[in-house]
Write a protein that holds these residues in place. Structure first.
Motif, PDB file in Angstrom:
ATOM      1  N   LEU A 164       8.020  36.111  78.632  1.00 38.55           N
ATOM      2  CA  LEU A 164       7.773  36.374  77.217  1.00 38.55           C
ATOM      3  C   LEU A 164       7.534  35.057  76.489  1.00 38.55           C
ATOM      4  N   GLU A 223       5.474  47.836  74.723  1.00 36.60           N
ATOM      5  CA  GLU A 223       5.483  46.372  74.791  1.00 36.60           C
ATOM      6  C   GLU A 223       6.532  45.785  73.858  1.00 36.60           C
ATOM      7  N   GLU A 239       9.763  46.178  75.658  1.00 30.90           N
ATOM      8  CA  GLU A 239       9.838  45.207  76.754  1.00 30.90           C
ATOM      9  C   GLU A 239      10.214  43.826  76.221  1.00 30.90           C
ATOM     10  N   GLY A 240       9.562  43.400  75.149  1.00 31.55           N
ATOM     11  CA  GLY A 240       9.868  42.095  74.572  1.00 31.55           C
ATOM     12  C   GLY A 240      11.278  42.027  74.029  1.00 31.55           C
ATOM     13  N   LEU A 267       0.016  45.594  69.271  1.00 34.41           N
ATOM     14  CA  LEU A 267       1.206  45.750  70.120  1.00 34.41           C
ATOM     15  C   LEU A 267       1.616  47.222  70.223  1.00 34.41           C
ATOM     16  N   TYR A 294       2.455  36.790  81.227  1.00 34.51           N
ATOM     17  CA  TYR A 294       3.393  36.744  80.103  1.00 34.51           C
ATOM     18  C   TYR A 294       2.992  37.769  79.041  1.00 34.51           C
ATOM     19  N   LEU A 295       3.979  38.386  78.429  1.00 31.94           N
ATOM     20  CA  LEU A 295       3.772  39.164  77.208  1.00 31.94           C
ATOM     21  C   LEU A 295       3.765  38.178  76.049  1.00 31.94           C
ATOM     22  N   ASP A 296       2.699  38.195  75.276  1.00 36.68           N
ATOM     23  CA  ASP A 296       2.504  37.175  74.243  1.00 36.68           C
ATOM     24  C   ASP A 296       3.016  37.686  72.902  1.00 36.68           C
ATOM     25  N   ARG A 349      -2.359  42.139  75.061  1.00 37.52           N
ATOM     26  CA  ARG A 349      -1.203  41.393  74.555  1.00 37.52           C
ATOM     27  C   ARG A 349      -0.609  40.474  75.614  1.00 37.52           C
ATOM     28  N   HIS A 350      -1.354  40.186  76.678  1.00 35.60           N
ATOM     29  CA  HIS A 350      -0.834  39.376  77.779  1.00 35.60           C
ATOM     30  C   HIS A 350      -1.712  38.158  78.039  1.00 35.60           C
ATOM     31  N   PRO A 389       3.366  38.983  67.478  1.00 36.38           N
ATOM     32  CA  PRO A 389       2.417  39.415  68.508  1.00 36.38           C
ATOM     33  C   PRO A 389       1.087  39.854  67.891  1.00 36.38           C
TER      34      PRO A 389
END
Length: 427
Positions: free
Chosen positions: A386, A411, A414-415, A407, A42-44, A32-33, A403
């Motif tokens: 993010l 995560e 976090e987002g 996910l 980045y977290l996508d 997911r990054h 996402p």
């Protein structure tokens, strides 16, 4: 201005949109990054516009692409293609459409364009019903049925389009009604409209409007529309380019929230099935798909490499119950974001289903869209690592969160924490 940005501006169209004041170059991804050219991680939460459906660099998909590319990359539809037949068989079965036929394209735009061709040829009518605030693609015909002026650069069209109420529940003339009253009012409006126009070929509708800001009608609206359309022979096309493959969590297809009258006559798909490879397509009953009386082929639709990716991606999705994960993790994320929004006067609504979530921003104390705030939150989230999207029919004031369906809960938390900080920066 970076050298690459300068080169981009020198050779590509001005209307080719880029996110961020300092546009981002993504060089690689995993899970997911993603990482940019400077090495920042980045977290996508946007997945290349809902396209990286399972995960970045998913080993199963990467292996399938590599192995197929080592055998043959291209042949066209003039030759038998085993991966295409295999994927078509699976999609036909999953679609819920009886006696289904599948035609593969290279994008959602082309899929919708094909569906319009089939509908108008089958019905001998060039009149189309479309939803207000809708988006269906970039081609000449798809732009002509897009009910969002921000994404419709011309009013010229080969089609006659009439726009119908109902795609947006919380704005417009029926906002204050209950869900049942809302559906009844939209149906009454549709019936009245049909008394003033020649019989249309089809209604095309996104079960959840994507570019429009992840808006949706109450469950059952399109079933009620179908009860009006079917006796008149008017087809129902479900645009599942963004809602398909379990992203909404509750259902595999978005149309199933409106399935009381059975499946649509056609559905279009793209984006997530290829996990980044260029796959789109149309599923239709055989009598509709086979109605064309001229030859046709597709040079790139159904490419052996993209079909191999689609088969591997679909297998991973089903074997790992990513629809169930979208329902569970998406439900937690929506509730977390609603708790945050309750403290912020600039957030009008948090809406969505599964891992398809919109946060609509307005100027505090009003119903007026605030695109500047949306742009500021987009930038602030990026600074904290993010990536999110934006959209909406009211001046692009909706943050779009979609996402990959794998996910994790950690995560998601976090987002949400990053979004909490970014949203609190709104004046």
């Amino acid at each position: 201005m970076s050298d690459l940005y300068g080169r981009h501006r020198a050779v590509l169209p001005d209307w080719l949109a880029l996110y961020y004041a300092d546009p981002l170059e993504i060089t690689h991804g995993e899970g997911r990054h993603v990482w940019d050219a400077a090495g920042k991680k980045y977290l996508d939460f946007f997945g290349g516009i809902l396209t990286t459906m399972t995960a970045h660099a998913l080993p199963e998909v990467t292996k399938a692409v590599s192995e197929q590319a080592g055998r043959i990359i291209h042949s066209s539809t003039l030759y038998l293609n085993r991966p295409m037949v295999e994927l078509a068989e699976r999609i036909a079965q999953l679609s819920g459409i009886p006696d289904a036929r599948v035609f593969f394209t290279t994008s959602g735009t082309e899929a919708n364009d094909t569906a319009l061709l089939l509908a108008t040829a089958y019905r001998r009518s060039n009149q189309i019903l479309a939803m207000r605030n809708s988006y269906h693609g970039r081609s000449f015909s798809a732009v002509g049925i897009t009910g969002n002026k921000g994404w419709s650069p011309t009013s010229l069209s080969p089609l006659q389009t009439v726009y119908v109420h109902g795609g947006v529940r919380t704005r417009g003339p029926y906002t204050q009604l209950s869900d049942d009253e809302f559906i009844a009012a939209c149906v009454a409006d549709l019936e009245d409209l049909l008394g003033h126009v020649r019989v249309p070929a089809a209604l095309i509708a996104e079960p959840i409007q994507g570019v429009g800001g992840f808006t949706a009608p109450p469950d059952g609206l399109y079933a009620a529309f179908r009860d009006v359309l079917r006796p008149r022979g008017i087809l129902w096309i479900a645009d599942e380019v963004q809602t398909g493959w379990g992203r909404t969590g509750d259902h595999f297809w978005g149309w199933q929230a409106h399935g009381q009258s059975g499946p649509p006559d056609m559905l279009t798909f793209a984006k997530g099935i290829g996990n980044g490879m260029s796959i789109g397509g149309v599923v239709a009953r055989a009598e509709i798909m086979n109605c064309l009386d001229a030859n046709s082929i597709s040079t790139f639709g159904g490419s052996p490499v993209t079909m191999a990716a689609g088969n591997a991606n679909l297998t991973y999705l089903l074997e790992h119950d990513l629809q169930g994960n979208a329902r569970r993790v998406g439900g937690l994320l929506i509730e977390r974001l609603r708790a945050i929004a309750a403290q912020l006067p600039g957030v009008r609504e948090v809406r969505g289903r599964g891992l398809m979530i919109g946060i609509e921003l307005v100027k505090p104390g009003t119903d007026e869209a605030d695109p500047d705030a949306a742009a500021a939150v987009l930038e602030a989230a990026r600074e904290e690592g993010l990536l999110i999207g934006k959209g909406g029919g009211h001046n692009t004031s909706v943050l779009r969160i979609a996402p990959p369906l794998s996910l994790t809960v950690a995560e998601a938390e976090e987002g949400a924490t990053i979004l909490d900080r970014a949203l609190r920066l709104i004046p």
